[in-house]
Write an enzyme that holds these catalytic residues in place. Structure first.
Site, mmCIF file in Angstrom:
data_model
loop_
_atom_site.group_PDB
_atom_site.id
_atom_site.type_symbol
_atom_site.label_atom_id
_atom_site.label_comp_id
_atom_site.label_asym_id
_atom_site.label_seq_id
_atom_site.Cartn_x
_atom_site.Cartn_y
_atom_site.Cartn_z
ATOM 1 N N ALA A 157 0.863 -1.187 0.000
ATOM 2 C CA ALA A 157 0.000 0.000 0.000
ATOM 3 C C ALA A 157 0.891 1.226 0.000
ATOM 4 O O ALA A 157 1.976 1.218 0.579
ATOM 5 C CB ALA A 157 -0.926 0.012 1.219
ATOM 6 N N ALA A 169 0.764 5.719 0.147
ATOM 7 C CA ALA A 169 0.029 6.971 0.306
ATOM 8 C C ALA A 169 1.000 8.130 0.140
ATOM 9 O O ALA A 169 2.157 7.944 -0.254
ATOM 10 C CB ALA A 169 -0.670 7.015 1.660
ATOM 11 N N GLN A 221 4.673 4.358 2.645
ATOM 12 C CA GLN A 221 4.122 3.140 2.070
ATOM 13 C C GLN A 221 4.419 1.978 3.015
ATOM 14 O O GLN A 221 5.306 2.053 3.870
ATOM 15 C CB GLN A 221 4.670 2.862 0.678
ATOM 16 N N VAL A 222 3.657 0.893 2.868
ATOM 17 C CA VAL A 222 3.737 -0.243 3.780
ATOM 18 C C VAL A 222 4.255 -1.474 3.043
ATOM 19 O O VAL A 222 3.815 -1.764 1.921
ATOM 20 C CB VAL A 222 2.355 -0.535 4.409
ATOM 21 N N LYS A 275 6.188 0.288 7.817
ATOM 22 C CA LYS A 275 5.786 1.554 7.203
ATOM 23 C C LYS A 275 7.025 2.418 7.032
ATOM 24 O O LYS A 275 7.755 2.668 7.998
ATOM 25 C CB LYS A 275 4.751 2.253 8.101
ATOM 26 N N ASP A 332 -9.510 8.204 12.005
ATOM 27 C CA ASP A 332 -9.496 7.858 10.580
ATOM 28 C C ASP A 332 -10.015 6.424 10.420
ATOM 29 O O ASP A 332 -9.368 5.578 9.813
ATOM 30 C CB ASP A 332 -8.081 7.990 10.029
#
Length: 523
Positions: free
Chosen positions: A130, A132, A136-137, A154, A289
């Site tokens: 993933a 963003a 990222q992860v 992360k 979130d």
């Protein structure tokens, strides 16, 4: 001079993108003065014919402008007092997804963060799963007592801090000039808005703070049967790297997989609402979130939250406020709901409690004539904040973040159970908090805490008296001799004011020239 021109150019580029994406079509020009109406009309001349319709134009423009603007949009979604309710609601759907940066850069960043080779930290390190705007992860493995354990890693995006700093400096430049020229900008406190965004981004880019947030929430919820938080691997966590337990659960958005596994979707919906309210009321610390991508269900049916970059806090006064108003609406006790606003100091005393209760009744009564699935606590809070504006209640950012999070949480819960009764689901949690904190036990604890505060105050009295005496002497000197500024200070103040006026004028001329050039090229 160079810095000001640089900021003007960056902001002009942003304005051009907004114009091309049709953002200026969202502005209601009726209350604007003629020069502003003319500027909006000129900007709309370069609007792309294929620009998206509706408010999604703003989200498209922010996405094109890059990660800082995406974060700005997400932040402004929590500030309807600044951008208006309609735009805030549309900005809530703004996605923070980007292409991953190269695997080699991620591995180099980890090695630099720990001053060790990657192989000394992880037994294996896979590609990004993933990505963003900030990080990222990756999925990786570590050695634990001779066996391998899967973890999530992360990694901060390289160069992102420099990118954010440049854009935030431009935001500050725009906010300072707007407040210097506009009373409305001063009322909205735009400099404070940008400062809050800058602090939020700084916290998000230090993964040690995110790890601390996850650790704190894990401690708060360790006795909660239906909720848990991934364990932090502190030995493999640094400012630019965060290592957490890997979650093998099912995403809460994957309803088919959840049903196949035998989970009760309506029960999970209840669990989402009650967990959120319990964190907000009991702990005063909640995940801000909680969209479906950040929630999983493990094999035991427990909710597991991830991504603790955005958290919300409520003090004791805000928690009591939330519990009291929710219980007031549940029981239709509008006078109690009004009184708690006055007790908290949110509404000035010159207003009438009875008049305020009448306004709240206008919000509460319609919900009792609707079916359970049509009642939204988040919408009710939004209407309540709109009404409180008529009674001079100042914006409470922490309550706006709570309301924004409640919108997301309600959406998640209703996707699992469209007929969810929000009030009957919330009532046990609210009543439990009321009984615990406002009942006999809570009052006794308040009394003990108050006695302790009185004791501390009397212990500080000698020092307070000494400082008070010093202030009286200084005030006496000022009264007798006057407050004198040195000639150098006076000159510096005058020079600074002159520079600010010059650069403001120059910035406006540059923007006007660039806009005229763009229009000429199009014509």
């Amino acid at each position: 001079m160079i810095a000001a021109l640089y900021h003007v150019l960056r902001l002009t580029r942003a304005g051009f993108v907004f114009a091309r994406e049709g953002v200026f079509a969202l502005i209601d020009t009726r209350p604007l003065p003629l020069p502003a109406k003319t500027a909006v009309a000129l900007a709309r001349l370069i609007e792309r014919p294929s620009a998206k319709s509706g408010e999604n134009r703003l989200a498209a423009a922010l996405t094109r402008l890059g990660p800082t603007y995406v974060k700005l949009g997400q932040f402004l979604a929590t500030r309807p007092d600044v951008v208006g309710t309609a735009l805030a609601r549309d900005l809530e759907s703004l996605q923070d997804k980007m292409a991953p940066f190269p695997q080699g850069e991620a591995e180099a960043a980890i090695a630099a963060a720990f001053d060790k080779p990657l192989s000394a930290l992880y037994a294996s390190f896979g590609p990004a799963v993933a990505a963003a705007s900030i990080a990222q992860v990756h999925r990786a493995e570590i050695e634990v007592n001779g066996s391998r354990k899967t973890v999530a890693v992360k990694v901060l995006r390289p160069g992102i801090e420099r990118r954010f700093k440049s854009d935030l400096d431009a935001f500050f430049f725009a906010a300072r000039n707007a407040e210097a020229l506009s009373a409305e900008a001063r009322r909205l406190r735009l400099i404070e808005v940008v400062s809050t965004l800058a602090r939020s981004v700084a916290i998000e880019m230090d993964f040690r703070l995110e790890a601390a947030a996850a650790s704190e929430m894990a401690a708060n919820t360790r006795e909660d049967a239906g909720f848990r938080v991934p364990t932090v691997d502190w030995d493999r966590t640094a400012r630019e790297v965060l290592t957490l337990e890997w979650i093998d659960g099912i995403r809460l958005s994957d309803h088919r997989a959840l049903e196949t596994k035998g989970f009760d979707l309506p029960e999970l919906g209840h669990k989402v609402i009650q967990s959120f309210l319990r964190h907000a009321l009991r702990d005063g610390f909640f995940h801000a979130d909680m969209h479906p991508g950040n929630l999983f269900v493990d094999d035991d049916g427990r909710l597991v939250a991830v991504d603790f970059g955005i958290m919300g806090r409520l003090g004791p006064k805000e928690r009591r406020f939330l519990a009291e108003i929710l219980l007031g609406f549940i029981t239709r006790d509008y006078h109690r709901t009004a009184q708690v606003h006055f007790d908290a100091g949110y509404v000035p005393r010159h207003h009438s409690v009875e008049s305020f209760a009448q306004a709240i009744r206008a919000i509460g009564e319609p919900i009792h004539n609707r079916s359970a699935e049509d009642i939204s606590m988040a919408k009710l809070l939004m209407l309540l904040f709109e009404v409180t504006g008529l009674f001079d209640m100042r914006t409470r950012p922490e309550l706006l973040l709570l309301q924004k999070t409640m919108v997301v949480v309600e959406g998640v819960a209703r996707s699992l159970d469209p007929k969810l009764d929000m009030w009957s689901t919330a009532e046990p949690v609210v009543r439990e908090w009321i009984a615990r904190n406002l009942g006999p036990v809570g009052r006794l604890e308040d009394a003990v805490e108050g006695a302790g505060e009185i004791g501390r105050f009397f212990g500080e009295v000698p020092g307070l008296l000494t400082r008070a005496g010093t202030l009286v002497d200084q005030f006496d000197d000022i009264t007798r001799d006057g407050l004198v500024l040195s000639p150098e200070t006076v000159s510096a103040i005058g020079a600074a004011e002159a520079r600010r006026n010059r650069w403001t004028a120059l910035a406006l001329w540059v923007i006007a020239i660039l806009l005229a050039f763009i229009i000429w090229r199009l014509i």
